[in-house]
Design a protein around this motif. Sequence first.
Motif, PDB file in Angstrom:
ATOM      1  N   ASN A  75      94.240  27.171  23.352  1.00  0.00           N
ATOM      2  CA  ASN A  75      95.170  28.243  22.963  1.00  0.00           C
ATOM      3  C   ASN A  75      94.524  29.617  23.110  1.00  0.00           C
ATOM      4  O   ASN A  75      94.638  30.481  22.233  1.00  0.00           O
ATOM      5  CB  ASN A  75      95.619  28.051  21.501  1.00  0.00           C
ATOM      6  N   SER A  76      93.859  29.815  24.235  1.00  0.00           N
ATOM      7  CA  SER A  76      93.090  31.036  24.415  1.00  0.00           C
ATOM      8  C   SER A  76      93.395  31.728  25.733  1.00  0.00           C
ATOM      9  O   SER A  76      93.739  31.091  26.730  1.00  0.00           O
ATOM     10  CB  SER A  76      91.589  30.723  24.356  1.00  0.00           C
ATOM     11  N   VAL A  77      93.271  33.036  25.696  1.00  0.00           N
ATOM     12  CA  VAL A  77      93.389  33.871  26.881  1.00  0.00           C
ATOM     13  C   VAL A  77      92.156  34.759  26.942  1.00  0.00           C
ATOM     14  O   VAL A  77      91.617  35.157  25.915  1.00  0.00           O
ATOM     15  CB  VAL A  77      94.691  34.696  26.854  1.00  0.00           C
ATOM     16  N   TYR A  78      91.715  35.040  28.168  1.00  0.00           N
ATOM     17  CA  TYR A  78      90.485  35.789  28.373  1.00  0.00           C
ATOM     18  C   TYR A  78      90.734  36.988  29.287  1.00  0.00           C
ATOM     19  O   TYR A  78      91.674  36.994  30.086  1.00  0.00           O
ATOM     20  CB  TYR A  78      89.419  34.888  29.000  1.00  0.00           C
ATOM     21  N   LEU A  79      89.862  37.971  29.169  1.00  0.00           N
ATOM     22  CA  LEU A  79      89.903  39.108  30.076  1.00  0.00           C
ATOM     23  C   LEU A  79      88.468  39.435  30.475  1.00  0.00           C
ATOM     24  O   LEU A  79      87.686  39.920  29.657  1.00  0.00           O
ATOM     25  CB  LEU A  79      90.563  40.323  29.420  1.00  0.00           C
ATOM     26  N   GLN A  80      88.143  39.115  31.721  1.00  0.00           N
ATOM     27  CA  GLN A  80      86.838  39.478  32.264  1.00  0.00           C
ATOM     28  C   GLN A  80      86.949  40.884  32.826  1.00  0.00           C
ATOM     29  O   GLN A  80      87.770  41.146  33.707  1.00  0.00           O
ATOM     30  CB  GLN A  80      86.437  38.493  33.366  1.00  0.00           C
ATOM     31  N   MET A  81      86.131  41.782  32.309  1.00  0.00           N
ATOM     32  CA  MET A  81      86.199  43.183  32.707  1.00  0.00           C
ATOM     33  C   MET A  81      84.892  43.558  33.390  1.00  0.00           C
ATOM     34  O   MET A  81      83.820  43.487  32.777  1.00  0.00           O
ATOM     35  CB  MET A  81      86.438  44.067  31.480  1.00  0.00           C
ATOM     36  N   ASN A  82      84.996  43.940  34.643  1.00  0.00           N
ATOM     37  CA  ASN A  82      83.828  44.329  35.431  1.00  0.00           C
ATOM     38  C   ASN A  82      83.945  45.782  35.856  1.00  0.00           C
ATOM     39  O   ASN A  82      85.029  46.375  35.815  1.00  0.00           O
ATOM     40  CB  ASN A  82      83.721  43.429  36.667  1.00  0.00           C
ATOM     41  N   SER A  83      82.828  46.340  36.288  1.00  0.00           N
ATOM     42  CA  SER A  83      82.797  47.731  36.768  1.00  0.00           C
ATOM     43  C   SER A  83      83.501  48.659  35.781  1.00  0.00           C
ATOM     44  O   SER A  83      84.356  49.476  36.163  1.00  0.00           O
ATOM     45  CB  SER A  83      83.459  47.826  38.153  1.00  0.00           C
ATOM     46  N   LEU A  84      83.147  48.526  34.536  1.00  0.00           N
ATOM     47  CA  LEU A  84      83.829  49.297  33.492  1.00  0.00           C
ATOM     48  C   LEU A  84      83.581  50.789  33.646  1.00  0.00           C
ATOM     49  O   LEU A  84      82.506  51.231  34.087  1.00  0.00           O
ATOM     50  CB  LEU A  84      83.372  48.816  32.124  1.00  0.00           C
ATOM     51  N   LYS A  85      84.606  51.556  33.281  1.00  0.00           N
ATOM     52  CA  LYS A  85      84.579  53.009  33.361  1.00  0.00           C
ATOM     53  C   LYS A  85      84.818  53.587  31.972  1.00  0.00           C
ATOM     54  O   LYS A  85      85.446  52.934  31.130  1.00  0.00           O
ATOM     55  CB  LYS A  85      85.679  53.488  34.302  1.00  0.00           C
ATOM     56  N   PRO A  86      84.374  54.822  31.733  1.00  0.00           N
ATOM     57  CA  PRO A  86      84.658  55.443  30.430  1.00  0.00           C
ATOM     58  C   PRO A  86      86.143  55.462  30.091  1.00  0.00           C
ATOM     59  O   PRO A  86      86.508  55.345  28.915  1.00  0.00           O
ATOM     60  CB  PRO A  86      84.079  56.846  30.604  1.00  0.00           C
ATOM     61  N   ASP A  87      86.992  55.576  31.095  1.00  0.00           N
ATOM     62  CA  ASP A  87      88.439  55.574  30.859  1.00  0.00           C
ATOM     63  C   ASP A  87      88.961  54.231  30.363  1.00  0.00           C
ATOM     64  O   ASP A  87      90.116  54.148  29.928  1.00  0.00           O
ATOM     65  CB  ASP A  87      89.196  55.962  32.130  1.00  0.00           C
ATOM     66  N   ASP A  88      88.157  53.191  30.444  1.00  0.00           N
ATOM     67  CA  ASP A  88      88.565  51.880  29.926  1.00  0.00           C
ATOM     68  C   ASP A  88      88.368  51.791  28.407  1.00  0.00           C
ATOM     69  O   ASP A  88      88.753  50.793  27.794  1.00  0.00           O
ATOM     70  CB  ASP A  88      87.760  50.767  30.594  1.00  0.00           C
ATOM     71  N   THR A  89      87.770  52.812  27.820  1.00  0.00           N
ATOM     72  CA  THR A  89      87.552  52.811  26.374  1.00  0.00           C
ATOM     73  C   THR A  89      88.881  52.762  25.633  1.00  0.00           C
ATOM     74  O   THR A  89      89.760  53.590  25.859  1.00  0.00           O
ATOM     75  CB  THR A  89      86.772  54.063  25.955  1.00  0.00           C
ATOM     76  N   ALA A  90      89.032  51.749  24.785  1.00  0.00           N
ATOM     77  CA  ALA A  90      90.289  51.538  24.065  1.00  0.00           C
ATOM     78  C   ALA A  90      90.126  50.342  23.137  1.00  0.00           C
ATOM     79  O   ALA A  90      89.128  49.622  23.208  1.00  0.00           O
ATOM     80  CB  ALA A  90      91.426  51.266  25.050  1.00  0.00           C
ATOM     81  N   VAL A  91      91.127  50.152  22.289  1.00  0.00           N
ATOM     82  CA  VAL A  91      91.243  48.895  21.559  1.00  0.00           C
ATOM     83  C   VAL A  91      92.103  47.964  22.412  1.00  0.00           C
ATOM     84  O   VAL A  91      93.185  48.349  22.857  1.00  0.00           O
ATOM     85  CB  VAL A  91      91.871  49.090  20.177  1.00  0.00           C
ATOM     86  N   TYR A  92      91.603  46.764  22.626  1.00  0.00           N
ATOM     87  CA  TYR A  92      92.296  45.790  23.467  1.00  0.00           C
ATOM     88  C   TYR A  92      92.961  44.736  22.587  1.00  0.00           C
ATOM     89  O   TYR A  92      92.351  44.220  21.638  1.00  0.00           O
ATOM     90  CB  TYR A  92      91.313  45.139  24.434  1.00  0.00           C
ATOM     91  N   TYR A  93      94.197  44.423  22.932  1.00  0.00           N
ATOM     92  CA  TYR A  93      95.000  43.472  22.176  1.00  0.00           C
ATOM     93  C   TYR A  93      95.543  42.383  23.092  1.00  0.00           C
ATOM     94  O   TYR A  93      95.813  42.631  24.266  1.00  0.00           O
ATOM     95  CB  TYR A  93      96.211  44.173  21.542  1.00  0.00           C
ATOM     96  N   CYS A  94      95.760  41.220  22.541  1.00  0.00           N
ATOM     97  CA  CYS A  94      96.430  40.145  23.275  1.00  0.00           C
ATOM     98  C   CYS A  94      97.766  39.835  22.594  1.00  0.00           C
ATOM     99  O   CYS A  94      97.971  40.179  21.429  1.00  0.00           O
ATOM    100  CB  CYS A  94      95.567  38.892  23.309  1.00  0.00           C
TER     101      CYS A  94
END
Length: 120
Positions: A75-94
């Motif tokens: 019952n899980s979902v994943y998010l692999q995040m690569n090449s992160l940028k400062p603009d990716d700064t946030a709270v992430y929700y599923c």
Amino acid sequence: VQLQACGGGLVQAGGSLRLSCRISEASFSWKALAWYRQAPGKQRDVVATISSSGTTNYTDFVKGRFVISRENAKNSVYLQMNSLKPDDTAVYYCNTVRWYGTTWLPLKPWGQGTQVTVSS
């Protein structure tokens, strides 16, 4: 708690993180799933979606850098995040989602999310 997201943290630009989310949902395997994010002072936006059959979609600003996946047995979902940028700064929700006309509609009350901070 229906939505338990984790895996966020502080990372330098160019780095990677893998977010995980466990969802309390009896018919999980039949649900479309999504990751959203909300930066300070901005609205919450969809980042990536995955259908029950595994079809994925991404917003333009993460395409080619992020990968959404699911594991129905957990019952899980994943998010692999690569090449992160400062603009990716946030709270992430599923959430579980449904396509409704022209947009994805979140189906469950929001959880606390997980903070991702990318330093330059």
